[in-house]
Design an enzyme around this catalytic site. Structure first.
Site, PDB file in Angstrom:
ATOM      1  N   LYS A 145       0.855  -1.194   0.000  1.00 25.75           N
ATOM      2  CA  LYS A 145       0.000   0.000   0.000  1.00 25.75           C
ATOM      3  C   LYS A 145       0.886   1.237   0.000  1.00 25.75           C
ATOM      4  CE  LYS A 145      -4.573   0.651   0.354  1.00 25.75           C
ATOM      5  NZ  LYS A 145      -5.625  -0.292  -0.055  1.00 25.75           N
ATOM      6  N   GLY A 149     -21.636   5.109   3.183  1.00 28.20           N
ATOM      7  CA  GLY A 149     -20.529   5.626   2.384  1.00 28.20           C
ATOM      8  C   GLY A 149     -20.861   5.561   0.912  1.00 28.20           C
ATOM      9  N   GLY A 168     -19.064   6.819  -1.758  1.00 26.80           N
ATOM     10  CA  GLY A 168     -17.949   7.172  -2.641  1.00 26.80           C
ATOM     11  C   GLY A 168     -18.138   6.427  -3.948  1.00 26.80           C
ATOM     12  N   VAL A 224     -17.146   3.359  -4.953  1.00 25.38           N
ATOM     13  CA  VAL A 224     -17.616   1.972  -4.854  1.00 25.38           C
ATOM     14  C   VAL A 224     -19.021   1.909  -4.245  1.00 25.38           C
ATOM     15  CG1 VAL A 224     -17.167  -0.311  -3.886  1.00 25.38           C
ATOM     16  CG2 VAL A 224     -15.251   1.089  -4.696  1.00 25.38           C
ATOM     17  N   GLY A 225     -19.235   2.644  -3.149  1.00 20.79           N
ATOM     18  CA  GLY A 225     -20.529   2.603  -2.461  1.00 20.79           C
ATOM     19  C   GLY A 225     -21.681   2.971  -3.388  1.00 20.79           C
TER      20      GLY A 225
END
Ligand code: PHE
Length: 363
Positions: A85, A189, A191, A193-194
């Site tokens: 990451k 959420g 965003g 993806v949500g």
């Protein structure tokens, strides 16, 4: 910058990572962390997070935890990859104009390039496909550039496809049928993806309540027929499944007692504040689907499309396979009395070669 042992301990981890680089970007002056947790199965992959932190060490802690989770995510998704990451840890209140954003991304690209292919990045919270083009000016090891520039583009619709496959497995395990029609979900959420998850749930005939800390997401929620609520109302909604789709750390000793759902399954990374919170969910009879399994669609799609040039139907089958993997983990947990968290991490340890057998002894 040297990584002090104390910082690592403060971040709640022993240093079992293969390599951690912390650098002050030469252009931007901002702290850049690249954590490579493991390359046991192959090149480490994991997104580039661009976020504000009170202290860069908090960003280091995030990079350590998130990269470790990526190792499990890649292994459980059957990918020949390890976990890593990148975290660009901006001080609170930092506002990046276009030039400053470009500078931090190029700095991150240089750190990634210095790993010589041991790690490849992609989008994550705070970054998107256009940012991958900028990072790609410094290193070829970057996924999800827009199709026009040779990448596989935005991974979020594919992550959402994998989430839906996971939700069907959860519904089958908990309610005896994989159908999502008529079931209720709380998507916390909205965003990238949500919002895709919300759309796919609505298309499947599910009832959805949704929330985001950003009130301007309300219109998107209502466009898909969802009932808008505030984040606390969403967390505590009486629904079949809570779908965490924002930042991690949502499930804690404080929040678990307030949940009114039967199951929790969503794409947010690192949903548990500490591993023991899985036991609290289990004790309350709430089925928790490990996020490392649920959220794998993005990397599954990017790797299959960009590295293996697989045709779309083959990739769709792989995304559906996320549901099968989760079903196996949930049934192993049920049969042994282990939490799904333990079942997933034992399977991951087997896949990366740290355990001789995937079999679970009773817990
Ligand atoms: N944000 C993605 C994840 O957490 C990271 C990613 C997506 C990396 C696509 C590479 C390609 O899984």
């Amino acid at each position: 910058m040297a990584v002090r042992d104390a910082d690592v301990r403060e971040a709640g981890m022993s240093l079992n990572h293969q390599r951690v680089v912390v650098e002050r970007g030469s252009r931007s002056g901002q702290p850049i962390v690249v954590a490579v947790h493991s390359t046991a199965l192959g090149q480490a992959i994991g997104g580039c997070r661009l976020a504000h932190y009170a202290d860069w060490r908090d960003g280091l802690g995030d990079a350590l935890r998130l990269s470790e989770a990526m190792t499990e995510k890649a292994a459980l998704a059957g990918l020949p990859h390890g976990g890593g990451k990148t975290v660009i840890a901006l001080p609170p209140g930092t506002v990046l104009d276009e030039a400053a954003r470009r500078a931090v991304l190029l700095d991150a690209g240089d750190v990634i390039a210095s790993l010589n292919g041991g790690y490849a990045t992609g989008p994550d919270v705070g970054t998107g496909p256009a940012d991958m083009v900028t990072i790609g000016e410094r290193t070829p090891h970057v996924f999800c550039r827009p199709a026009a520039t040779g990448g596989s583009g935005d991974s979020s619709p594919h992550t959402a496809t994998g989430v839906i496959a996971a939700l069907r497995a959860v519904a089958a395990e908990r309610f005896g049928s994989p159908s999502l029609a008529g079931r209720s979900f709380a998507v916390l959420g909205l965003g990238r993806v949500g919002t895709h998850v919300l759309r796919l749930l609505a298309e499947s005939g599910a009832h959805v309540v949704a929330a985001d800390v950003d009130g301007s997401r309300r219109a998107a929620a209502e466009q898909y027929g969802a009932t808008w609520t505030d984040p606390h109302g969403c967390l505590t909604a009486e629904v079949d499944v809570l779908v965490p789709s924002a930042l991690g750390g949502l499930l804690t000793a404080e929040t678990v007692p307030r949940l009114a759902c039967s199951a929790v399954a969503g794409p947010a990374n690192n949903q548990l504040d500490v591993p023991a919170t899985a036991d609290l969910l289990h004790a309350r009879g709430i089925l928790w689907a490990p996020d490392v399994v649920v959220s794998a669609g993005g990397i599954v799609h990017a790797v299959a499309a960009e590295l293996h040039r697989e045709p779309a139907p083959r990739i769709t089958a792989r995304l559906d396979g996320i549901g099968e993997t989760l079903a196996g983990i949930l049934s192993a947990a049920r049969e042994t009395g282990c939490t799904p968290a333990v079942a997933a991490s034992r399977l991951a340890q087997f896949l990366v070669g740290e355990r001789a057998t995937p079999t679970l002894a009773a817990c």
